[in-house]
Motif scaffolding. Structure first.
Motif, short mmCIF file in Angstrom:
data_model
loop_
_atom_site.label_atom_id
_atom_site.label_comp_id
_atom_site.label_asym_id
_atom_site.label_seq_id
_atom_site.Cartn_x
_atom_site.Cartn_y
_atom_site.Cartn_z
N GLY A 51 5.56 12.65 -0.40
CA GLY A 51 6.04 11.67 0.70
C GLY A 51 7.08 12.31 1.60
O GLY A 51 8.11 12.72 1.20
N VAL A 52 6.90 11.82 2.92
CA VAL A 52 7.73 12.42 3.81
C VAL A 52 8.31 11.16 4.72
O VAL A 52 7.59 10.08 5.12
CB VAL A 52 6.74 13.04 4.97
N SER A 53 9.68 11.47 4.96
CA SER A 53 10.12 10.38 5.76
C SER A 53 10.97 11.19 7.00
O SER A 53 11.64 12.20 6.64
CB SER A 53 11.38 9.55 5.03
N GLU A 54 11.13 10.57 8.05
CA GLU A 54 11.84 11.14 9.18
C GLU A 54 13.33 10.58 9.26
O GLU A 54 13.61 9.12 8.95
CB GLU A 54 11.21 10.50 10.45
N LEU A 55 14.37 11.22 9.40
CA LEU A 55 15.81 10.76 9.36
C LEU A 55 16.27 10.72 10.72
O LEU A 55 16.01 11.62 11.35
CB LEU A 55 16.49 11.69 8.51
N ARG A 56 17.02 9.50 11.15
CA ARG A 56 17.25 9.60 12.41
C ARG A 56 18.78 8.82 12.22
O ARG A 56 19.22 8.31 11.28
CB ARG A 56 16.48 8.27 13.09
N ILE A 65 12.73 6.72 7.85
CA ILE A 65 11.69 5.93 8.32
C ILE A 65 10.34 6.64 7.55
O ILE A 65 10.02 8.06 8.02
CB ILE A 65 11.44 6.18 9.95
N PRO A 66 9.91 6.02 6.65
CA PRO A 66 8.69 6.82 5.70
C PRO A 66 7.58 7.14 6.76
O PRO A 66 7.33 5.88 7.49
CB PRO A 66 8.53 5.83 4.49
N TYR A 67 6.94 7.83 6.48
CA TYR A 67 5.41 7.98 7.32
C TYR A 67 4.38 7.39 6.33
O TYR A 67 4.47 7.65 5.27
CB TYR A 67 4.98 9.60 7.23
N THR A 68 3.87 6.50 6.94
CA THR A 68 2.68 5.70 6.45
C THR A 68 1.66 5.82 7.28
O THR A 68 1.78 5.95 8.38
CB THR A 68 3.18 4.21 6.07
N ARG A 69 0.48 5.12 6.87
CA ARG A 69 -0.67 4.61 7.72
C ARG A 69 -0.21 3.94 8.99
O ARG A 69 -1.00 3.97 9.88
CB ARG A 69 -1.76 3.95 7.03
N GLU A 70 0.43 2.95 8.82
CA GLU A 70 0.90 2.08 9.91
C GLU A 70 1.59 2.75 11.04
O GLU A 70 1.53 2.37 12.02
CB GLU A 70 1.87 0.79 9.60
#
Length: 89
Positions: A51-56, A65-70
């Motif tokens: 699972g990947v999340s972008e950190l801001r 912010i998790p990477y999802t299909r949306e």
């Protein structure tokens, strides 16, 4: 006395931990690619789902912010394969 016996019993119980080995938690890209090596020190197969999340940082607070299909159009990286089976070494 009862409390001491319970603590002693817990100390002598084996602890089971699911773990994998990752060669580095930080990699820099070379030609827009980075590579991580994952090993399985356990004596059984492990099923991995990445699972990947972008950190801001917003107003001094870290926002994940998790990477999802949306939000796929906003992704700045991808993982391949994102699901795999790791056999014991």
């Amino acid at each position: 006395m009862k409390y001491k016996l319970m603590v002693m019993a817990l100390l002598f119980n084996p602890l089971y931990v699911n773990a994998i080995g990752i060669n580095s938690m930080l990699e820099f890209t070379h030609d827009n690619e980075a590579e991580f090596t994952i090993t399985n020190p356990a004596d059984y197969r492990q099923f991995i789902h990445v699972g990947v999340s972008e950190l801001r940082i917003e107003n001094g607070e870290i926002e994940a912010i998790p990477y999802t299909r949306e939000n796929i159009e906003d992704w700045s990286l991808s993982v391949s394969p994102s699901r795999t089976v790791i056999d014991p070494v």
